[in-house]
Every structure is written in C-alpha cells, then in structure tokens.
Design a protein around this motif. Structure first.
Motif, short mmCIF file in Angstrom:
data_model
loop_
_atom_site.label_atom_id
_atom_site.label_comp_id
_atom_site.label_asym_id
_atom_site.label_seq_id
_atom_site.Cartn_x
_atom_site.Cartn_y
_atom_site.Cartn_z
N ALA C 46 -2.76 -4.96 -10.41
CA ALA C 46 -4.09 -5.26 -10.93
C ALA C 46 -5.05 -5.73 -9.85
CB ALA C 46 -4.00 -6.31 -12.04
N HIS C 47 -4.51 -6.35 -8.81
CA HIS C 47 -5.39 -6.87 -7.76
C HIS C 47 -4.56 -6.98 -6.48
CE1 HIS C 47 -8.83 -9.96 -6.75
NE2 HIS C 47 -9.00 -8.79 -6.18
N ALA C 48 -4.94 -6.28 -5.48
CA ALA C 48 -4.15 -6.31 -4.24
C ALA C 48 -5.00 -5.86 -3.06
CB ALA C 48 -2.91 -5.42 -4.36
N ARG C 49 -4.63 -6.36 -1.90
CA ARG C 49 -5.28 -5.90 -0.68
C ARG C 49 -4.45 -4.75 -0.11
NH1 ARG C 49 -8.73 -8.88 1.18
NH2 ARG C 49 -7.74 -10.83 0.52
N ILE C 50 -5.12 -3.68 0.25
CA ILE C 50 -4.41 -2.53 0.81
C ILE C 50 -4.25 -2.77 2.31
CG2 ILE C 50 -4.54 -0.05 1.29
CD1 ILE C 50 -6.26 0.21 -1.22
N LEU C 51 -3.01 -2.74 2.77
CA LEU C 51 -2.77 -2.98 4.20
C LEU C 51 -2.63 -1.66 4.96
CD1 LEU C 51 -0.13 -5.85 3.78
CD2 LEU C 51 -2.60 -6.07 4.16
N ARG C 52 -1.96 -0.70 4.33
CA ARG C 52 -1.69 0.53 5.05
C ARG C 52 -1.39 1.63 4.03
NH1 ARG C 52 2.85 3.13 7.85
NH2 ARG C 52 4.12 2.05 6.31
N ILE C 53 -1.89 2.80 4.29
CA ILE C 53 -1.56 3.94 3.44
C ILE C 53 -0.95 5.01 4.33
CG2 ILE C 53 -2.45 5.72 1.87
CD1 ILE C 53 -4.86 3.86 1.35
N ASP C 54 0.26 5.44 4.00
CA ASP C 54 0.94 6.45 4.81
C ASP C 54 1.17 7.69 3.96
OD1 ASP C 54 2.51 8.02 6.34
OD2 ASP C 54 4.08 6.53 6.71
N THR C 55 0.49 8.75 4.32
CA THR C 55 0.58 9.98 3.53
C THR C 55 1.47 11.02 4.21
OG1 THR C 55 -1.36 10.91 4.61
CG2 THR C 55 -1.74 9.65 2.59
N SER C 56 2.11 10.64 5.33
CA SER C 56 2.77 11.67 6.14
C SER C 56 3.88 12.40 5.38
CB SER C 56 3.31 11.06 7.43
OG SER C 56 4.15 9.98 7.12
N LYS C 57 4.67 11.63 4.60
CA LYS C 57 5.76 12.29 3.86
C LYS C 57 5.19 13.24 2.83
CE LYS C 57 9.53 8.96 4.13
NZ LYS C 57 10.05 7.77 3.46
N ALA C 58 4.15 12.81 2.17
CA ALA C 58 3.53 13.66 1.13
C ALA C 58 3.00 14.94 1.74
CB ALA C 58 2.42 12.89 0.42
N ALA C 116 4.47 14.71 -4.53
CA ALA C 116 3.78 14.28 -3.31
C ALA C 116 3.14 12.91 -3.52
CB ALA C 116 2.73 15.31 -2.91
N VAL C 117 2.55 12.71 -4.69
CA VAL C 117 1.95 11.41 -4.97
C VAL C 117 2.99 10.31 -4.85
CG1 VAL C 117 1.06 9.98 -6.87
CG2 VAL C 117 0.01 12.21 -6.38
N SER C 118 4.20 10.60 -5.34
CA SER C 118 5.25 9.58 -5.29
C SER C 118 5.72 9.33 -3.86
CB SER C 118 6.42 9.99 -6.18
OG SER C 118 7.16 11.03 -5.56
N LEU C 119 5.40 10.23 -2.95
CA LEU C 119 5.82 10.05 -1.55
C LEU C 119 4.79 9.31 -0.70
CD1 LEU C 119 7.37 13.60 -0.89
CD2 LEU C 119 8.59 11.44 -1.27
N ILE C 120 3.61 9.07 -1.28
CA ILE C 120 2.61 8.32 -0.52
C ILE C 120 3.00 6.84 -0.53
CG2 ILE C 120 0.17 7.65 -0.36
CD1 ILE C 120 -0.49 10.26 -1.84
N GLN C 121 3.06 6.28 0.67
CA GLN C 121 3.47 4.88 0.76
C GLN C 121 2.24 4.01 0.95
OE1 GLN C 121 6.40 5.39 3.90
NE2 GLN C 121 7.97 4.67 2.46
N VAL C 122 2.11 3.01 0.10
CA VAL C 122 0.99 2.08 0.21
C VAL C 122 1.56 0.68 0.37
CG1 VAL C 122 -1.12 1.22 -0.85
CG2 VAL C 122 -0.35 3.57 -1.32
N ASP C 123 1.23 0.05 1.47
CA ASP C 123 1.62 -1.35 1.65
C ASP C 123 0.48 -2.23 1.16
OD1 ASP C 123 3.90 -0.42 2.79
OD2 ASP C 123 3.18 -0.65 4.87
N CYS C 124 0.84 -3.16 0.28
CA CYS C 124 -0.18 -3.99 -0.34
C CYS C 124 0.20 -5.45 -0.25
CB CYS C 124 -0.28 -3.67 -1.83
SG CYS C 124 -1.18 -2.19 -2.17
N GLU C 125 -0.81 -6.28 -0.28
CA GLU C 125 -0.58 -7.71 -0.46
C GLU C 125 -1.15 -8.06 -1.83
OE1 GLU C 125 -2.96 -10.00 2.21
OE2 GLU C 125 -2.65 -11.82 1.03
N GLU C 126 -0.26 -8.42 -2.73
CA GLU C 126 -0.73 -8.66 -4.10
C GLU C 126 -1.60 -9.91 -4.14
OE1 GLU C 126 2.31 -8.45 -7.06
OE2 GLU C 126 0.86 -8.64 -8.70
N LEU C 127 -2.69 -9.83 -4.88
CA LEU C 127 -3.60 -10.96 -5.02
C LEU C 127 -3.55 -11.45 -6.45
CD1 LEU C 127 -6.64 -9.32 -3.15
CD2 LEU C 127 -5.10 -11.08 -2.25
N PRO C 128 -3.88 -12.70 -6.66
CA PRO C 128 -3.93 -13.18 -8.05
C PRO C 128 -5.00 -12.40 -8.83
CG PRO C 128 -4.75 -14.85 -6.52
CD PRO C 128 -4.20 -13.74 -5.68
#
Lengths: 292, 152, 784
Positions: C46-58, C116-128
C-alpha cells in the motif's frame, strides 16, 4: 485470466478414475462441475498438475429410490436436484438448499459431490443432507467404504476423503412418515450469495406425536457444518410447539461457534442461528402436519 | 501440450487444438471467433459468458474446453432463425431491454432456455431464472418485460 | 399526440440488433494483425519507497517484446484536473496503493506477458500506510504526497448567506452525521484497450472509454505526441458510470508499448484490476445541521464533509465541490455553509460515479429532512412541497433552475404510490419513504480551462441523396446516446429516423467532451440539432433557387419536401433525378418531392452537403471560488417513493416497489429515459443495501469480485413505476435535459426513510445490510 498449467484426463468409469488418482495422488484434483475448483485455480489458490474430469462418468449420474434408501450419484447437478420430484417429495430440505445454491447458471454445472467435497462451511447442501442423516460412499482402487456425512467434514476445505478416493454416491434413508425437515439460509442479497448463516432441521414424531429423533445442522458458524447437539436434546422427547422451537433455537445459538469475518460479525450470526433454527423447525412441523 | 478436440458449436463441428487449461469461453471467443459471449468477471459471477451446453445455460468461463468436447454448445450467434432474429432477441430489441449490451448475449440465452422449458413463466420464474445474469444498466425491468412479451 | 415526428416517442435503439445478436464489437472482440498482449506490474504494497527495479530477467524471457518502466515513460504528471495532476504513468519513487503501476510488458501472448511481469524484481522499503480518513489526518501521519502536507488533497470552504445568524432565527435545528461506503461502479465490461502506433508515427487507441477526447489529450501530453497524430476510437462500451471518464494507466502503457514495439498492443483489466484501479464513488462522512421555522420553512444548512480520496486526485477536486454545491436545491435554501475536505489515503483513488459527489450528501440530507418533518408533525411530501423551488428560481449558490418540474415530480409519486393511504398506516415491518434530488445537465465548464466547444457535430448527406450521415465524437456507452442524436437529427431535418446513419466515439469526428456529468443529450444534442438545421437549410436554399420558391414557403417532413403553397412545379427536378437513375426500380413517379431527390439536386448544385453544429454553454454561475462546479445550463430532477418490508428478526430488507418520477425536460426517446430511471434506481438500491468495497489492514481489496461485491440481481430489484414529468427546458435541444444521474439521487434516502417507517429507528450508515438493520433494531429495543 489464465489457469495454471495442468494435464487433463477424462476417464469413462469410476474405476479408471480411481486408477488415475492412485497414480497421481496429491498432484491430482477431480473436476466435475468445476464451479469451485476453477475459481480456486484462477485465484491461484490451487494449482494441481493433473485434472481428472469425472463429469463424463455416467455411473455417477443416478438419482433413484432403491428400497428404503435414496441414492444420489455424486455427479448429479444441483439443477437436477432442484427439478427432481424425488427430492421435492422425500427430501424437501435438500431441495431448498439446492434452490438457493449459487445461481441458475452455477446450478447447471455444480454437482452434489462437489458441493460436499469442497467442504465449504457455508455450503448449501450439507446441512440438509446431514439433517436427513446422509452417508457418503467413498471409492478407491482398494475398494468402497461408507461414512456418515457427519464424520466426513474435518474443516474448511478438509474432509475425510483420502487422496486416492472419489466420493461417488450419497445415501439417505427414506424419511419415515411423521418426519419433516427444512432448510433456511440468510445472505446479503436474494440470489448469488455466500451464506451468512444456514440451518437445516429435521425431526420425526412417534405415534404419540412426541419427537423421537431430531437433527439440527448449522452452517457458517464453525469450521464445518455441524450439529446443534443441545438443541436436538431439547427437542427429543417433547411435543413440538413454538415455545419448544424457541428454546431449541436458543440452544443452537449457544452451540454455534461463529467468528467475525468480513461478511458479518459473530454476534449476528449467533443470533441468526436461533432465528433460523426456529424457522426451520416450524417449517418442518408444517410439513409433517401437511402429510396428515 | 495442445490436444485436438471436437466441439459442436451452433450445430457445426469444429476440430480445434486446445490446451488443457483453456476455458470454453476463451476457445469460442479467440479460436472460433464467436465473440458474442463476453468476459465480465471470469469467475462465474456475472453471466456475460453464458452459453447453452446441451440446452442448459452455463458460465463458459468455468468450463474447460476439453470438458465441453462432445457436448452441444449454442452461443448467441447460433440462435437466429431463417426468419431473422430469434423471438427472444426480437423482444429484447423491441422492449428496450438492451443498453450497454454486454450482458445481453448471456441474458438472451438464459431467457431462451427458460422459455424453451416453460413457455409461460411468471414474473417470479423469470426473476429467479435470470438471477445469475447480472446487468448494471437496466435495473432489469425492460428485460423482464421483454421475456414476458415472448408468446409461445 | 406529440407535435413531433421522431423525438418524444419510443424508438428502437440503433445498436440493439447488433447487441442482441452478439455482433456488436467491444474492445476485447477486436484483433489486429501482429497484435501483442500487454500486462501490468502493480504494487503489492500500500505504501513503499521503490529502491530498485530490475527488468533484466523479464526482458530475456522468450516472446517478450518490450518492458517499460518510469525510465521509459518519463515523469510527466497527469490526472483529471490540471490543478491536481498528481500521477505519472509508472511509479518511480514511491507506490501509494496496492495496485499502483510500476511497469508493463508486451509479449506475444498473455501467458508470456504475465510470466514476464512475475520476473520483474522490485526492491522496496515498506512505509507505514494510512488506510482511513482518521489515520491520514492524525498528527504525524505518513504523507502520501510531499506537496500535500496533512494528506489534504483539496479543501473547500464556501458560505452563502449568513448561516450562524440564520440558525439563531430557527425554531428547530437538528444535526446528523451520515456515512456511506466506497463503491465500485461494477460495469459488466472491464476496461480494455488496443493501441496501434503505425509506421507513419500515428497513434490510434481503441478503448473502452467514456471520453475519447480527454483520453486523446492525456495521451498526447504524457507520451509527447502531437495531438494531430493521436486518435482515440471507442468501440461499443459495456458501461462506465463515471469510472471510464478519464485516461487510465493501462491505456497509456499500451500506447507506450506499441510505440516501443511498432506493433498493436492489447491490454485488459481483470475484474480484480477493475477494483484495484478504483476511481468510483468516494466514502463520504457528512455532518449536517439544518435549521427550520416551525411552519416548515427551511432556513439554513451547515454542512461539513470528509472524503476518503485514495492515493490520487482523479476527479476528486470536482467531487469535493459537488458534494457541497448539489445541496443548493431543489429546496429554497437562503443560507448554506459548506466545508469539504478530500483526504489522501493509501487506497485506490476514488473518482466520479453516477450522481457525482451528490449521492451520499443527498441521502444524508433527505433523511434529515424527513426527521425534521416528523418533529414538526408535517407530512414529508407537504414539507418538501412547502420548500420546493420552481422554474426560474436560482439557488443561493447561483444554480439557475431554468426549468424544474420538482413539484410535479413530488405530486406524481405521491399520487402514483397512493402515499396518503399508506404513510403512517402500515404495519410494523412495512414502510414507505420518499426523497427528491436533482443533477446537472452537463458541467458548465470543461475539465481543463478552455474556451473549447463542448461538442461539435457534422452531418453529411450521401452524395446520391437521401441519407444523412451523422459524425460525432460523443460516447455511446450504453445509455442510448447514438439513438438520441439520430432522433434529434431526423427531427431537425424533417426526415425519418431510418434515413439517418450515425458514427460516434472517434476523435477524428470532432470534439466532444464525452459521456459524463449527464451532458450529452443537452450539449451534443444541441450541436446535432444545429448541424441538422444547417444541412436542411442548405438543401432548401438550393431548392429555393431551382424552383424560385422562398425558403420560408418550404419545409421537409417525413423525408418529403412540403410546399406551403400549391402548384409548385418540381417536375423538372424529378425528371433530372430520374434521368440519372435509369434502370433503377425505385424512382419516384408521382407524389410529393422526396428528400432524396432534393438532396441529390443540392449535391449537383454545390457538391457534398455538409452541415456543422457546435455547442458551448453560455457564461454560467457565480464568481466565487468553485462556482464552476455545479453550474450547468439545466438541471434534471427526480422524486421517488420506496416501499419496503423488513424482516424484524433477521434485518433483511425487501424493497417491494419504487415509484419514480423524473423531469428530463422533453423526452427524446421515452424508452431510454425510462431505462435510465430504472437503471439509476438499481444502482442506488445496490448502494443502499449491499455495496461496499472492503479492505484488509494492508490495503488489499478483499472483495474484488462480483460475488462478494454485491450488486442487485434480478431477484433484488423491485418493480419500478417510472413516471416521466416533462418540462420545456429553454436551454435544451427541443427542451431536453438530463436523466442519467439525477435519477439516482432520491433512491438511497427514499429507502432509508422507508426503512425508518418500517422499523422505527434511523440508520445513518450504509449499506443497510441485514446485520446493520438487525443491530439497529436490537439497539432500539434495548433503549426501550
């Protein structure tokens, strides 16, 4: 919206299906009407590798009276139950459950075996069946066993069915003269609803008009449909009347174990168990009186 | 792996290669090009994908195509007669029973199957029989009037 | 007998045969050669900071043709109101609700795209996350948008008259608080689109939209394409109800993917995605204080409202204004104060839905008015009639009721429901209630500040004569607008409806702001009428010259030219026409001059005959801030009586019937007017009794399907008695105005008032589920 990948099998006989089940074990799921399994697969709750269709197996389609028993093949659709004169005549509480299950479209696909086997606590058919004292026939490669439906359900989605077994038939003793049963359910809207509470009640009178046997079954208020034992105790040995039904309703309320969920709070469900118990007993009694 | 199955749709036999996990609605829409059956929810809730299977209305999103092999399927494209629209279709047109139209195929097929079984349904019969076909536009009233207006 | 030949009748809809036979083409019925399938990656948090998005596998998955993120899409902000553009196509720094869009994939088939969507890696920091108004407004609450501290997306403060002073003069002052629940429009067709970027650099988007024009502008702005290269086409649409009235992420993503791949890209929402995209009715919490004199005169309304807006603005700026301004009528109300706050929360954005902004406010107030009438011992109908506005009245917030059949509507439902013999006389468990409401016939201003025409229409005659082709960019989404405009054109030209063909929903046909705010009948209708009159005049001008008869002595009726004076010799024209059509079997031999002949002669004289029409509302409304929201060239109004049965033991409500009167000005297609009325009742009934989008404590929608989100089935809908009250709206084409949204206004409060009549206790929270009703009955019994 895509389904997970699986292999599909369509055996022609129960024996063939049992053979496949013994081979695939937990990797396989049976599909009949599919109204439950398909949704669970689409929601990614289930992803079986093997799907064994039993909807084409003709030996599961029977609905007969044989001696003192009514035999219902597990593949009989809910629509068939709705239209059956046998059900309307002998097992009206089951007919009420069938008529309130899902939608007309769902009823054309869904089977009695599926509604039992999916073991949803809110399912429409088990309370009526349990009220009539139904038993289920389970078949595997090893043979056939029967089990009272009371003992079949273990929890939400869990049953006594072994991975290699198929529920093939439901057997119900023809209810004796002087007995009656009814089923009532409550939802938010008037069709296509997951029940908030459902209750089926059955009782049989002896020749003196005393209740000699009673079964009250509650759905949605525990992990599985189950009997309101204290309500049944209150009924047995008494003459039916409204005050007795009220007392039985209160006892059933106390027997129920509802939880709060997003559909409704426990307090409401508990209270409705009482109302529906009374109403089903009242209807059952009316049915008995109408026989006379 | 795909398997060849024979589907009987609108009295025509189709040999079609399908995957085990393809639904009937996807096959009739995307493989056979019969797009009259709609996908509104894909969970068996809305009825817009209704087809008649052996004469009975079912949610084709809940039927595996392979399970439909050997069954007689009728879609909205298959009920017009030599004289034009089926009487139920004509009634829907005349009575204003169609608005956005997305539920119409399913609604018409379910109504047809009701009328095939019971040519003189009461209003309650109609409401009950069509209660698995959701419509968000009409409030159902013109649909009920249309079904009532079809005389046997 | 109607004075009209085409309108004001029951016409069969032009689109009905195609829809009855499954031939009508909706978005998912379309395919294009080489078409790819797209899928979205949406936030599970519901609320998170996006740190990194890796689409290479997708990207490496065979069959994947393109993967796009904010890096590809850019960060151009868009939204609905230019004052609050707060969305980007893809999230780049933060996600703000479960479902927020992070990336999109195009692949050879849907299965590959989803994998492919399931292969996209998103690193997040969850926020309140903040999931309701109270949490969002609490001190130190996490902030969704840095530009909006305190999570206040928008606030409105308006006062007309002097409310505090006025309340002091009142004999009775009552305050109530009321709350509805977040809705979903639950149209049966999920959103879908098909984007095609061609080799010449032109983008065509086919989409299930209510507003091709606004979508075109948004695509152009966000994707940075010249607007002349962007075309939006609407196939048949399976309902919208407001939610499809703005460009969505999927449309933008499909276009971007098509631009990247050079291939057509199709995308659809699943039903679950319809819910997670949201944009439907807000949750409103209203507190209203109304003061009246003891004779029942309404004196003042003090009104405060909080809206749970979700994560973005969408239509919310307009919503928060509407929920105040739409109480200006239909009762004479000299003093009104409104304080509205729209609050950001970490849930899908809310937007506009049928009866935009006004439905919950109306439910709150109409129930409160009933309570006041009871205290004053006045009949609710008499109380309303005492205060009712009439045509020509202007509300305290400057809404001009240029026509208003409100009084007639109340009288019609009172008499049509046999109110007098039922009200106060029904047994326990049975109840009757009434309510009123009104709505705009089109927003007075476009969503973006502009002097644009709100609608343009072109009518072209076939060169061979005889048929009028209507081109309009307006949006038929099920309400019947295509048929309405064809009828208007036929009426205005004097030809038969079957001589009109119509194409709509394509931005290449002109400007039309689309199907929202109940605007098309009045606004597009005006433009259609003007275009038709233009064509007719051109034909008659040619005839006038050819026959030497003044135009004022000629007319066209039923596709024939009629002359006011006898003995007009048109045989020369007929001979010319017949000579051109040697061998044809349908040449006119005798009888009056046909429109076909006249149109052909006109073409021979001038070339193609094309008429154009346009419409823009006159300057409307007051000068105060926010005056634009709520102003309209006209207002439709409704009154309804609901009769209910309540099961006193279970709390289950059965609505037994509804008597429904609506003033739509002059009805163009009577059948469609009734259809809108009954359809509105159905949506209102669902909102009153069943509907609520529910969330878990992580911000997931837990009933994102049509089994647990409950709209009325055929067994839930009562029989509705629709009564059309006609007025002659001076600002409407042939006197017509809206019906599609005003008609929903009274339904909820009429049911609330009927339920009170049945059970003797007021309920101030929706929906009226069995449990809520049962609880209210229990609480009431305890008090006694």
């Amino acid at each position: 919206m895509l389904l997970p990948k699986f292999d599909f099998h369509a055996p022609e006989t129960v024996n063939e299906a049992c053979q496949m089940l013994s081979e695939y074990g937990l990797k396989a799921k049976l599909i009949a009407g599919g109204t439950d399994l398909m949704v669970n697969m689409k929601k990614k709750i289930l992803a079986p590798e093997q799907i064994i269709s039993i909807s084409q197996i003709r030996e599961l389609d029977h609905l007969d009276v044989s001696g003192d028993r009514i035999l219902i093949g597990a593949g009989v659709t809910v629509a068939d139950l709705c239209e059956s004169k046998t059900i309307a005549g002998y097992l009206p509480a089951l007919g009420q459950g069938a008529n309130n299950l899902g939608t007309p479209l769902i009823r054309n696909l869904a089977t009695i075996g599926g509604n039992i086997g999916s073991a949803r606590p809110a399912a429409d058919l088990p309370p009526g069946l349990m009220a009539y004292g139904a038993e289920v026939v389970l078949q595997s490669k090893a043979g056939i066993r029967t089990l009272p439906l009371d003992n079949f359900f273990l929890g939400p989605g869990f049953t006594a069915l072994q991975p290699d077994e198929i529920l093939t038939e439901i057997r119900i003793l023809v209810p004796p003269a002087g007995s009656g049963a009814a089923y009532v359910n409550i939802g938010i809207r008037k069709a296509q609803d997951c029940n908030l509470v459902n209750v089926a009640s059955y009782f049989a009178l002896d020749s003196n008009g005393i209740i000699q046997n009673a079964r009250v079954v509650m759905g949605c208020v525990g992990p599985k449909p189950f009997r309101a034992v204290s309500a049944e105790k209150i009924l047995i040995g008494q003459k039916p009347d409204i005050q007795l039904f009220e007392k039985a309703g209160e006892a059933a309320s106390a027997d129920s174990q509802p939880i709060d969920d997003f559909r409704s709070c426990a307090t409401y469900k508990r209270s409705m168990v009482g109302v529906l118990t009374q109403r089903t007993l009242q209807q059952a009694w009316t049915r008995i009186k109408n026989q006379e | 792996m795909k398997k060849l199955i024979r589907l009987t749709v609108n009295d025509r036999e189709y040999d079609v290669a399908v995957l085990p996990n393809q639904t009937l609605v996807d096959v009739i829409r995307y493989e056979l090009g019969l797009t009259g059956a709609k996908k509104g929810c894909e969970m068996g809730d809305c009825g817009s994908c209704t087809v008649l299977m052996d004469g009975k209305p079912v949610n084709s999103c809940l039927v595996l195509a392979m399970q439909a092999a050997g069954r007689k399927i009728q879609t909205i494209e298959g009920i017009e007669t030599e004289n034009g629209l089926h009487p139920v279709q004509e009634a829907f047109v005349q009575k204003g029973a169609i608005q956005c139209g997305f539920c119409s195929s399913g609604m018409i097929l379910t109504a047809k199957s009701l009328l095939d079984k019971n040519p003189n349904p009461t209003e309650q019969d109609i409401r009950k029989s069509l209660s698995g076909n959701l419509c968000r536009c009409t409030g159902y009233q013109h649909i009920i009037e249309a079904v009532k207006s079809v005389t046997p | 007998m109607s004075e009209y030949n085409v309108i004001n009748s029951r016409a069969t809809r032009l689109d009905a045969p195609a829809k009855a036979t499954g031939k009508a083409v909706y978005i998912d019925d379309m395919t294009l050669p080489g078409m790819l399938y797209g899928a979205l990656l949406q936030s599970p948090l519901a609320h998170a900071r996006i740190l990194r998005i890796d689409t290479s596998k997708a990207c490496k998955l065979p069959g994947v043709k393109s993967v796009v993120t904010a890096k590809d899409a850019g960060l151009i902000k868009y939204g609905v109101s230019p004052a609050r553009y707060d969305e980007t196509l893809f999230c780049h720094d933060k996600v703000r609700y479960v479902g927020d869009e992070i990336a999109a994939v195009a692949a050879v088939d849907l299965a590959t795209a989803l994998e492919a969507v399931s292969l996209i890696q998103v690193d997040c920091e969850e926020l309140p996350a903040v999931l309701d108004i109270d949490a969002a407004m609490a001190d130190g609450a996490p902030v969704l948008h840095n530009d909006y501290p305190g999570n206040v997306c928008a606030e409105v403060h308006a006062e007309f008259g002097d409310v505090e002073a006025a309340l002091k003069t009142c004999d009775l002052v009552r305050t109530t608080t009321f709350k509805n629940k977040r809705q979903d429009a639950a149209f049966i067709e999920p959103q879908g689109c098909l984007a095609n970027y061609d080799l010449s650099g032109n983008l065509t988007l086919y989409s299930s939209t209510q507003v091709p024009h606004y979508v075109q502008r948004t695509l152009s702005m966000v994707l940075q394409l010249p607007i002349g290269r962007v075309r939006v086409v609407k196939p048949y649409v399976g309902g919208g109800f407001g939610i499809k009235a703005a460009a969505n992420h999927m449309e933008l993503a499909a276009c971007l993917l098509s631009m990247k791949t050079g291939k057509p890209v199709k995308m659809n929402f699943t039903r679950e995605q319809v819910f997670t995209y949201g944009r439907a009715r807000h949750q409103f919490i209203h507190t209203m204080t109304t003061g009246v004199k003891k004779d029942g005169t309404i004196v003042a309304l003090k009104h405060q409202c909080h809206l749970d807006g979700g994560a973005y603005s969408s239509f919310g700026i307009a919503t928060v204004y509407y929920s105040g301004s739409l109480l200006g009528g239909p009762y004479k109300l000299p003093n009104m104060k409104y304080d509205g706050y729209r609050i950001y929360t970490n849930k899908p954005a809310c937007g506009a839905q049928r009866g935009h902004g006004g439905v919950a406010a109306r439910a709150c107030w109409e129930q409160q008015l009933d309570m006041i009438a009871e205290e004053l011992k006045m009949d609710p109908a008499e109380f309303r009639l005492k205060n009712i506005m009439v045509a020509g009245d202007v509300t305290c917030n400057d809404l001009n009721m240029s026509s208003l059949g409100m009084k007639e509507c109340i009288e019609a439902i009172r008499d049509g429901s046999d109110w007098k013999s039922k009200k106060g006389k029904l047994p326990k468990g049975k109840g009757i209630g009434m309510a009123c409401g009104f709505f705009v016939s089109g927003a007075g201003y476009p969503i973006y500040r502009s002097d644009t025409y709100h609608g343009t229409v072109m009518v072209k005659l076939t060169e061979d004569g005889g048929k009028a082709l209507v081109y309009t960019a307006s949006a038929e989404i099920g309400q019947g607008s295509d048929t309405t405009f064809a009828m208007i054109v036929a009426e205005a030209m004097g030809i038969r409806l079957e001589d009109v063909r119509l194409e709509s929903g394509d931005t290449d046909f002109g400007v039309d702001l689309g199907a929202y705010s109940s605007r098309q009948t009045l606004m597009t209708g005006h433009a259609a009428k003007e275009a038709a009159e233009d064509v007719k005049k051109q034909v008659l001008d040619v005839l006038s010259k050819e026959l030497n008869v003044p135009v004022s002595d000629m007319d066209i009726r039923n596709s024939f030219v009629v002359f006011k004076k006898d003995n007009v010799d048109f045989s020369g024209l007929r001979t010319r026409y017949i000579k051109e059509h040697r061998g044809w079997t349908d040449n006119p031999q005798s009888g009056p001059l046909t429109f076909t002949e006249a149109a052909r002669i006109a073409y021979l004289a001038k070339g193609s005959i094309v008429g154009t029409g346009k419409y823009k509302p006159p300057q409307l409304g007051g000068k105060y801030k926010g005056a634009a929201v709520g102003t309209s060239p006209a207002y439709g109004c409704s009154a309804q009586v609901a009769e209910v049965t309540v099961d006193m033991e279970t709390g289950q409500i059965t609505v037994d019937n509804i008597t429904d009167a609506h003033d739509c000005g002059r009805a163009i297609n009577v059948t469609s007017v009734e259809a809108q009325m009954v359809g509105s009742v159905s949506m209102g009934l669902g909102e009153a009794l069943f509907e609520e989008v529910k969330f878990d404590n992580k911000g997931h929608v837990i009933n994102a399907d049509l089994s647990e989100y409950k709209i009325p089935t055929m067994l839930d809908m009562p029989s509705v008695k629709p009564i059309i009250v006609e007025s002659d709206e001076p600002n409407g084409p042939f006197g017509a105005k809206e019906v599609g949204e005003g008609a929903i206004m009274p339904t909820i409060p009429a049911i609330l008032n009927a339920v009170y009549d049945a059970i003797g206790v007021r309920i101030h929270e929706l929906p009226l589920t069995p449990e809520r009703v049962w609880q209210a009955i229990c609480d009431c019994q305890k008090e006694k």
